[in-house]
Design a protein around this motif. Structure first.
Motif, PDB file in Angstrom:
ATOM      1  N   LEU A  59      -9.353 -25.287  26.275  1.00  0.00           N
ATOM      2  CA  LEU A  59      -8.629 -24.188  26.910  1.00  0.00           C
ATOM      3  C   LEU A  59      -7.795 -24.745  28.055  1.00  0.00           C
ATOM      4  CD1 LEU A  59     -11.581 -21.635  27.147  1.00  0.00           C
ATOM      5  CD2 LEU A  59      -9.577 -21.382  25.679  1.00  0.00           C
ATOM      6  N   PRO A  60      -6.707 -24.067  28.427  1.00  0.00           N
ATOM      7  CA  PRO A  60      -5.941 -24.506  29.596  1.00  0.00           C
ATOM      8  C   PRO A  60      -6.786 -24.356  30.853  1.00  0.00           C
ATOM      9  CG  PRO A  60      -5.209 -22.346  28.854  1.00  0.00           C
ATOM     10  CD  PRO A  60      -6.147 -22.863  27.810  1.00  0.00           C
ATOM     11  N   GLY A  61      -6.719 -25.337  31.758  1.00  0.00           N
ATOM     12  CA  GLY A  61      -7.558 -25.259  32.944  1.00  0.00           C
ATOM     13  C   GLY A  61      -8.982 -25.646  32.591  1.00  0.00           C
ATOM     14  N   LEU A  62      -9.935 -24.801  32.970  1.00  0.00           N
ATOM     15  CA  LEU A  62     -11.326 -25.055  32.619  1.00  0.00           C
ATOM     16  C   LEU A  62     -11.526 -24.990  31.113  1.00  0.00           C
ATOM     17  CD1 LEU A  62     -13.224 -22.915  35.308  1.00  0.00           C
ATOM     18  CD2 LEU A  62     -13.185 -25.411  35.161  1.00  0.00           C
ATOM     19  N   HIS A  63     -12.334 -25.881  30.574  1.00  0.00           N
ATOM     20  CA  HIS A  63     -12.658 -25.854  29.150  1.00  0.00           C
ATOM     21  C   HIS A  63     -13.840 -24.917  28.905  1.00  0.00           C
ATOM     22  CE1 HIS A  63     -10.644 -29.965  28.093  1.00  0.00           C
ATOM     23  NE2 HIS A  63      -9.792 -29.054  28.497  1.00  0.00           N
ATOM     24  N   GLY A  64     -14.014 -24.552  27.622  1.00  0.00           N
ATOM     25  CA  GLY A  64     -15.097 -23.650  27.280  1.00  0.00           C
ATOM     26  C   GLY A  64     -16.461 -24.167  27.678  1.00  0.00           C
ATOM     27  N   VAL A  65     -16.700 -25.478  27.468  1.00  0.00           N
ATOM     28  CA  VAL A  65     -18.011 -26.022  27.809  1.00  0.00           C
ATOM     29  C   VAL A  65     -18.260 -25.996  29.316  1.00  0.00           C
ATOM     30  CG1 VAL A  65     -18.261 -27.486  25.778  1.00  0.00           C
ATOM     31  CG2 VAL A  65     -17.039 -28.361  27.775  1.00  0.00           C
ATOM     32  N   ASP A  66     -17.165 -25.947  30.095  1.00  0.00           N
ATOM     33  CA  ASP A  66     -17.314 -25.949  31.549  1.00  0.00           C
ATOM     34  C   ASP A  66     -17.879 -24.639  32.088  1.00  0.00           C
ATOM     35  OD1 ASP A  66     -16.226 -28.513  31.655  1.00  0.00           O
ATOM     36  OD2 ASP A  66     -14.169 -27.744  31.802  1.00  0.00           O
ATOM     37  N   ILE A  67     -17.803 -23.571  31.306  1.00  0.00           N
ATOM     38  CA  ILE A  67     -18.277 -22.271  31.804  1.00  0.00           C
ATOM     39  C   ILE A  67     -19.535 -21.797  31.079  1.00  0.00           C
ATOM     40  CG2 ILE A  67     -15.964 -21.580  32.539  1.00  0.00           C
ATOM     41  CD1 ILE A  67     -15.885 -19.696  30.097  1.00  0.00           C
ATOM     42  N   LEU A  68     -20.077 -22.633  30.192  1.00  0.00           N
ATOM     43  CA  LEU A  68     -21.274 -22.229  29.455  1.00  0.00           C
ATOM     44  C   LEU A  68     -22.427 -21.891  30.391  1.00  0.00           C
ATOM     45  CD1 LEU A  68     -21.342 -24.609  26.361  1.00  0.00           C
ATOM     46  CD2 LEU A  68     -21.408 -22.119  26.301  1.00  0.00           C
ATOM     47  N   ASP A  69     -22.608 -22.705  31.438  1.00  0.00           N
ATOM     48  CA  ASP A  69     -23.727 -22.449  32.344  1.00  0.00           C
ATOM     49  C   ASP A  69     -23.545 -21.145  33.096  1.00  0.00           C
ATOM     50  OD1 ASP A  69     -21.555 -23.472  33.718  1.00  0.00           O
ATOM     51  OD2 ASP A  69     -22.776 -24.616  35.140  1.00  0.00           O
ATOM     52  N   ARG A  70     -22.301 -20.820  33.449  1.00  0.00           N
ATOM     53  CA  ARG A  70     -22.054 -19.562  34.163  1.00  0.00           C
ATOM     54  C   ARG A  70     -22.202 -18.353  33.241  1.00  0.00           C
ATOM     55  NH1 ARG A  70     -16.841 -21.281  37.777  1.00  0.00           N
ATOM     56  NH2 ARG A  70     -16.855 -23.123  36.440  1.00  0.00           N
ATOM     57  N   ILE A  71     -21.819 -18.515  31.992  1.00  0.00           N
ATOM     58  CA  ILE A  71     -22.029 -17.447  31.008  1.00  0.00           C
ATOM     59  C   ILE A  71     -23.516 -17.153  30.860  1.00  0.00           C
ATOM     60  CG2 ILE A  71     -21.973 -16.945  28.536  1.00  0.00           C
ATOM     61  CD1 ILE A  71     -19.228 -18.245  28.422  1.00  0.00           C
ATOM     62  N   LYS A  72     -24.305 -18.195  30.699  1.00  0.00           N
ATOM     63  CA  LYS A  72     -25.739 -18.024  30.497  1.00  0.00           C
ATOM     64  C   LYS A  72     -26.426 -17.473  31.745  1.00  0.00           C
ATOM     65  CE  LYS A  72     -26.311 -19.392  26.229  1.00  0.00           C
ATOM     66  NZ  LYS A  72     -26.911 -18.529  25.189  1.00  0.00           N
ATOM     67  N   ALA A  73     -25.939 -17.861  32.914  1.00  0.00           N
ATOM     68  CA  ALA A  73     -26.533 -17.362  34.152  1.00  0.00           C
ATOM     69  C   ALA A  73     -26.286 -15.873  34.327  1.00  0.00           C
ATOM     70  CB  ALA A  73     -25.981 -18.127  35.348  1.00  0.00           C
ATOM     71  N   LYS A  74     -25.083 -15.414  33.937  1.00  0.00           N
ATOM     72  CA  LYS A  74     -24.723 -14.008  34.115  1.00  0.00           C
ATOM     73  C   LYS A  74     -25.265 -13.142  32.989  1.00  0.00           C
ATOM     74  CE  LYS A  74     -22.330 -10.476  35.808  1.00  0.00           C
ATOM     75  NZ  LYS A  74     -22.606  -9.469  34.778  1.00  0.00           N
ATOM     76  N   ASN A  75     -25.313 -13.684  31.767  1.00  0.00           N
ATOM     77  CA  ASN A  75     -25.757 -12.928  30.588  1.00  0.00           C
ATOM     78  C   ASN A  75     -26.889 -13.700  29.923  1.00  0.00           C
ATOM     79  OD1 ASN A  75     -23.367 -10.681  29.798  1.00  0.00           O
ATOM     80  ND2 ASN A  75     -22.663 -12.414  31.017  1.00  0.00           N
ATOM     81  N   GLN A  76     -28.085 -13.599  30.487  1.00  0.00           N
ATOM     82  CA  GLN A  76     -29.199 -14.432  30.046  1.00  0.00           C
ATOM     83  C   GLN A  76     -29.624 -14.155  28.607  1.00  0.00           C
ATOM     84  OE1 GLN A  76     -32.356 -14.039  32.912  1.00  0.00           O
ATOM     85  NE2 GLN A  76     -31.170 -14.978  34.564  1.00  0.00           N
ATOM     86  N   ASN A  77     -29.401 -12.945  28.130  1.00  0.00           N
ATOM     87  CA  ASN A  77     -29.814 -12.593  26.772  1.00  0.00           C
ATOM     88  C   ASN A  77     -28.659 -12.650  25.778  1.00  0.00           C
ATOM     89  OD1 ASN A  77     -32.511 -12.047  27.574  1.00  0.00           O
ATOM     90  ND2 ASN A  77     -31.880 -10.033  28.320  1.00  0.00           N
ATOM     91  N   SER A  78     -27.522 -13.189  26.212  1.00  0.00           N
ATOM     92  CA  SER A  78     -26.358 -13.245  25.341  1.00  0.00           C
ATOM     93  C   SER A  78     -26.399 -14.492  24.463  1.00  0.00           C
ATOM     94  CB  SER A  78     -25.083 -13.249  26.172  1.00  0.00           C
ATOM     95  OG  SER A  78     -24.994 -14.439  26.934  1.00  0.00           O
ATOM     96  N   SER A  79     -25.550 -14.492  23.439  1.00  0.00           N
ATOM     97  CA  SER A  79     -25.407 -15.641  22.549  1.00  0.00           C
ATOM     98  C   SER A  79     -23.983 -16.165  22.642  1.00  0.00           C
ATOM     99  CB  SER A  79     -25.728 -15.256  21.101  1.00  0.00           C
ATOM    100  OG  SER A  79     -27.052 -14.762  20.990  1.00  0.00           O
ATOM    101  N   VAL A  80     -23.830 -17.473  22.433  1.00  0.00           N
ATOM    102  CA  VAL A  80     -22.513 -18.091  22.482  1.00  0.00           C
ATOM    103  C   VAL A  80     -22.244 -18.813  21.170  1.00  0.00           C
ATOM    104  CG1 VAL A  80     -21.012 -19.775  23.619  1.00  0.00           C
ATOM    105  CG2 VAL A  80     -22.616 -18.408  24.987  1.00  0.00           C
ATOM    106  N   LEU A  81     -21.165 -18.409  20.512  1.00  0.00           N
ATOM    107  CA  LEU A  81     -20.690 -19.094  19.310  1.00  0.00           C
ATOM    108  C   LEU A  81     -19.451 -19.880  19.710  1.00  0.00           C
ATOM    109  CD1 LEU A  81     -20.511 -19.699  16.285  1.00  0.00           C
ATOM    110  CD2 LEU A  81     -19.316 -17.502  15.988  1.00  0.00           C
ATOM    111  N   MET A  82     -19.549 -21.200  19.707  1.00  0.00           N
ATOM    112  CA  MET A  82     -18.411 -22.030  20.064  1.00  0.00           C
ATOM    113  C   MET A  82     -17.576 -22.272  18.821  1.00  0.00           C
ATOM    114  SD  MET A  82     -18.312 -25.305  22.515  1.00  0.00           S
ATOM    115  CE  MET A  82     -18.176 -24.173  23.891  1.00  0.00           C
ATOM    116  N   VAL A  83     -16.284 -21.979  18.911  1.00  0.00           N
ATOM    117  CA  VAL A  83     -15.358 -22.161  17.791  1.00  0.00           C
ATOM    118  C   VAL A  83     -14.266 -23.110  18.263  1.00  0.00           C
ATOM    119  CG1 VAL A  83     -13.847 -21.040  16.128  1.00  0.00           C
ATOM    120  CG2 VAL A  83     -15.842 -19.813  17.000  1.00  0.00           C
TER     121      VAL A  83
END
Length: 234
Positions: A59-83
């Protein structure tokens, strides 16, 4: 959890791919938020919770893997499908180790995308939304339909629907929250002397909305796709 209450975020900088993903997810009845960058995704994270993230790596700027930890911290029960187009084994391992729950490489088949998304959502053990119904009757937000007597009432007041209108409304409420294409609606209501073609579905929906009054506002038009019955409380 009912399909129409599932929140999905699609983070993809290529507009055509993002819109394709969103369209197929929308057809499953999910609520879709589109983001073109990781920074935009982080802004959306602060305003609502999501059940599933469909996340690009590059992605432009931050990459998707760079925000995985923040996604999981905010949405602990969510799932992430990386495409992503990153197909090397070490990339897949890194994505999964950083917090992705599944990994799909580009180019991808939309049906595989949806199958992966559904599998991830099933792991969260979603519970179906309560709707009062049995084999012959369904009741939803004051609307009652009896499929044996073909009677329809809203707030105990009888409604007089044509056979096509009854079958159309019945199909929509039995699939509450799910987006149904015009083609699917035609397929479901044709037969038994009822002939429906092309844009006549729109005419029937228009007539239904008038007869249903305020309940008719629950029949939502999904531009370029079809219709669905909204389930949130009014």
């Amino acid at each position: 959890m009912a399909e129409n209450s599932i929140q999905v975020m699609v983070v993809e900088d290529e507009q055509e791919i993002r819109e394709l993903m969103a369209l197929h997810l929308l057809r499953q009845g999910y609520r879709v938020t589109e983001c073109a960058s990781a920074e935009e995704a982080l802004t959306e994270l602060s305003s609502k919770n999501f059940n599933l993230f469909v996340l690009d790596w590059m992605l432009p700027g931050l990459h998707g893997v760079d925000i995985l930890d923040r996604i999981k911290a905010k949405n602990q029960n969510s799932s992430v499908l990386m495409v992503t187009a990153k197909t090397e084994p070490q990339d897949i391992v890194m994505g999964l180790e950083r917090g992705a729950d599944d990994y799909l490489t580009k180019p991808f088949n939309p049906s595989v995308l949806i199958a992966r998304a559904k599998a991830l959502l099933r792991r969260a053990n979603p519970k179906p939304e309560e709707v009062i119904k049995d084999d012959s009757e369904i009741a939803i937000h004051g609307l009652k339909m009896n499929f044996k007597t073909y009677e329809v009432t809203y707030n105990n007041e009888p409604l007089h629907l044509t056979p096509s209108e009854f079958k159309l409304l019945g199909t929509l409420v039995q699939n509450h929250g799910v987006v149904l294409t015009r083609e699917k609606l035609i397929e479901n209501i044709q037969g038994e002397g009822i002939s429906v073609v092309g844009r006549t579905i729109d005419t029937h929906v228009f007539g239904l909305r008038k007869k249903l009054g305020e309940w008719g506002d629950r029949i939502e038009t999904i531009r370029g796709v079809g219709y669905r019955v909204k389930m949130e409380n009014s």
